[in-house]
Design a protein around this motif. Structure first.
Motif, PDB file in Angstrom:
ATOM      1  N   ALA A   1       3.045   3.899 -17.305  1.00  0.00           N
ATOM      2  CA  ALA A   1       3.979   3.178 -16.433  1.00  0.00           C
ATOM      3  C   ALA A   1       3.604   3.377 -14.961  1.00  0.00           C
ATOM      4  O   ALA A   1       3.673   2.426 -14.164  1.00  0.00           O
ATOM      5  N   GLU A   2       3.202   4.574 -14.586  1.00  0.00           N
ATOM      6  CA  GLU A   2       2.793   4.833 -13.202  1.00  0.00           C
ATOM      7  C   GLU A   2       1.522   4.061 -12.851  1.00  0.00           C
ATOM      8  O   GLU A   2       1.392   3.527 -11.755  1.00  0.00           O
ATOM      9  N   ARG A   3       0.589   4.000 -13.804  1.00  0.00           N
ATOM     10  CA  ARG A   3      -0.633   3.222 -13.566  1.00  0.00           C
ATOM     11  C   ARG A   3      -0.295   1.745 -13.375  1.00  0.00           C
ATOM     12  O   ARG A   3      -0.850   1.070 -12.504  1.00  0.00           O
ATOM     13  N   ALA A   4       0.619   1.224 -14.188  1.00  0.00           N
ATOM     14  CA  ALA A   4       1.031  -0.179 -14.061  1.00  0.00           C
ATOM     15  C   ALA A   4       1.690  -0.428 -12.705  1.00  0.00           C
ATOM     16  O   ALA A   4       1.427  -1.451 -12.060  1.00  0.00           O
ATOM     17  N   THR A   5       2.515   0.499 -12.251  1.00  0.00           N
ATOM     18  CA  THR A   5       3.164   0.360 -10.945  1.00  0.00           C
ATOM     19  C   THR A   5       2.137   0.411  -9.822  1.00  0.00           C
ATOM     20  O   THR A   5       2.174  -0.401  -8.894  1.00  0.00           O
ATOM     21  N   LEU A   6       1.204   1.352  -9.913  1.00  0.00           N
ATOM     22  CA  LEU A   6       0.156   1.460  -8.898  1.00  0.00           C
ATOM     23  C   LEU A   6      -0.657   0.169  -8.839  1.00  0.00           C
ATOM     24  O   LEU A   6      -0.929  -0.351  -7.750  1.00  0.00           O
ATOM     25  N   LEU A   7      -1.024  -0.359  -9.983  1.00  0.00           N
ATOM     26  CA  LEU A   7      -1.784  -1.609 -10.027  1.00  0.00           C
ATOM     27  C   LEU A   7      -0.992  -2.739  -9.380  1.00  0.00           C
ATOM     28  O   LEU A   7      -1.529  -3.496  -8.563  1.00  0.00           O
ATOM     29  N   GLU A   8       0.278  -2.850  -9.704  1.00  0.00           N
ATOM     30  CA  GLU A   8       1.116  -3.905  -9.127  1.00  0.00           C
ATOM     31  C   GLU A   8       1.189  -3.774  -7.606  1.00  0.00           C
ATOM     32  O   GLU A   8       1.050  -4.760  -6.877  1.00  0.00           O
ATOM     33  N   LEU A   9       1.367  -2.563  -7.118  1.00  0.00           N
ATOM     34  CA  LEU A   9       1.459  -2.342  -5.672  1.00  0.00           C
ATOM     35  C   LEU A   9       0.143  -2.673  -4.973  1.00  0.00           C
ATOM     36  O   LEU A   9       0.133  -3.323  -3.921  1.00  0.00           O
ATOM     37  N   LEU A  10      -0.971  -2.256  -5.548  1.00  0.00           N
ATOM     38  CA  LEU A  10      -2.276  -2.548  -4.941  1.00  0.00           C
ATOM     39  C   LEU A  10      -2.561  -4.051  -4.971  1.00  0.00           C
ATOM     40  O   LEU A  10      -3.106  -4.603  -4.011  1.00  0.00           O
ATOM     41  N   GLN A  11      -2.201  -4.713  -6.055  1.00  0.00           N
ATOM     42  CA  GLN A  11      -2.408  -6.155  -6.125  1.00  0.00           C
ATOM     43  C   GLN A  11      -1.565  -6.880  -5.075  1.00  0.00           C
ATOM     44  O   GLN A  11      -2.024  -7.843  -4.453  1.00  0.00           O
ATOM     45  N   ARG A  12      -0.352  -6.387  -4.830  1.00  0.00           N
ATOM     46  CA  ARG A  12       0.492  -6.978  -3.802  1.00  0.00           C
ATOM     47  C   ARG A  12      -0.134  -6.798  -2.419  1.00  0.00           C
ATOM     48  O   ARG A  12      -0.161  -7.716  -1.615  1.00  0.00           O
ATOM     49  N   LEU A  13      -0.661  -5.613  -2.145  1.00  0.00           N
ATOM     50  CA  LEU A  13      -1.327  -5.373  -0.869  1.00  0.00           C
ATOM     51  C   LEU A  13      -2.561  -6.252  -0.711  1.00  0.00           C
ATOM     52  O   LEU A  13      -2.818  -6.807   0.359  1.00  0.00           O
ATOM     53  N   ASN A  14      -3.346  -6.384  -1.766  1.00  0.00           N
ATOM     54  CA  ASN A  14      -4.579  -7.167  -1.706  1.00  0.00           C
ATOM     55  C   ASN A  14      -4.330  -8.663  -1.637  1.00  0.00           C
ATOM     56  O   ASN A  14      -5.201  -9.407  -1.200  1.00  0.00           O
ATOM     57  N   ALA A  15      -3.146  -9.108  -2.049  1.00  0.00           N
ATOM     58  CA  ALA A  15      -2.810 -10.539  -1.986  1.00  0.00           C
ATOM     59  C   ALA A  15      -2.525 -10.980  -0.554  1.00  0.00           C
ATOM     60  O   ALA A  15      -2.495 -12.163  -0.270  1.00  0.00           O
ATOM     61  N   GLN A  16      -2.359 -10.034   0.363  1.00  0.00           N
ATOM     62  CA  GLN A  16      -2.046 -10.350   1.762  1.00  0.00           C
ATOM     63  C   GLN A  16      -3.236 -10.904   2.523  1.00  0.00           C
ATOM     64  O   GLN A  16      -3.081 -11.396   3.619  1.00  0.00           O
ATOM     65  N   GLU A  17      -4.421 -10.773   1.998  1.00  0.00           N
ATOM     66  CA  GLU A  17      -5.642 -11.164   2.733  1.00  0.00           C
ATOM     67  C   GLU A  17      -5.642 -12.584   3.170  1.00  0.00           C
ATOM     68  O   GLU A  17      -5.239 -13.504   2.781  1.00  0.00           O
TER      69      GLU A  17
END
Length: 137
Positions: A121-137
């Protein structure tokens, strides 16, 4: 506030650096480096892609990618073919496919170790957060 952001930025960089060192060390056992294996992955995902496209996919300059793919071609892992106009297409050779597959096995083991301290669950949350940050480009 700025100190917290700097600590966060450094923690992300430190995790990435640790992962890259572990991957590079483990990939040496199958005769490749992280940069080479990443290039093989990019070519496998986009057969026939140009050096420009592959450089962007691997976060490298075109010049750096050109040097890298030259070494991969000299090792018999990549084949460069003429494309439309001046475009050069990149394809994996059978040896390149074998090296890529061996790297996938190594990467699975290394990444499992790198993320072992986190639950699924923590890995899934980390992935979601990083994907959100990377979508800002």
């Amino acid at each position: 506030m700025h100190d917290d952001l700097q600590v966060l930025g450094r923690a992300v960089k430190q995790a990435q650096y640790r992962q890259h060192r572990a991957m590079d060390s483990a990939l040496a056992a199958v005769g490749t480096t992280l940069a080479q294996w990443d290039a093989l992955r990019a070519i496998d995902r986009s057969p026939g892609a140009s050096a420009r496209e592959l450089a962007a996919a691997t976060f490298q300059s075109e010049q750096a990618f050109g040097t890298l793919v030259g070494r991969l071609a000299a090792q018999g892992l990549v084949e460069r073919r003429p494309g439309h106009g001046r475009r050069i297409q990149h394809h994996l050779t059978p040896d390149g496919e074998r090296t890529l597959a061996a790297g996938h096995g190594v990467a699975g083991e290394v990444l499992a170790g790198c993320f072992a301290a986190l639950s699924a669950a923590e890995r899934a949350t980390l992935l979601e957060l990083l994907q959100r940050l990377n979508a800002q480009e």
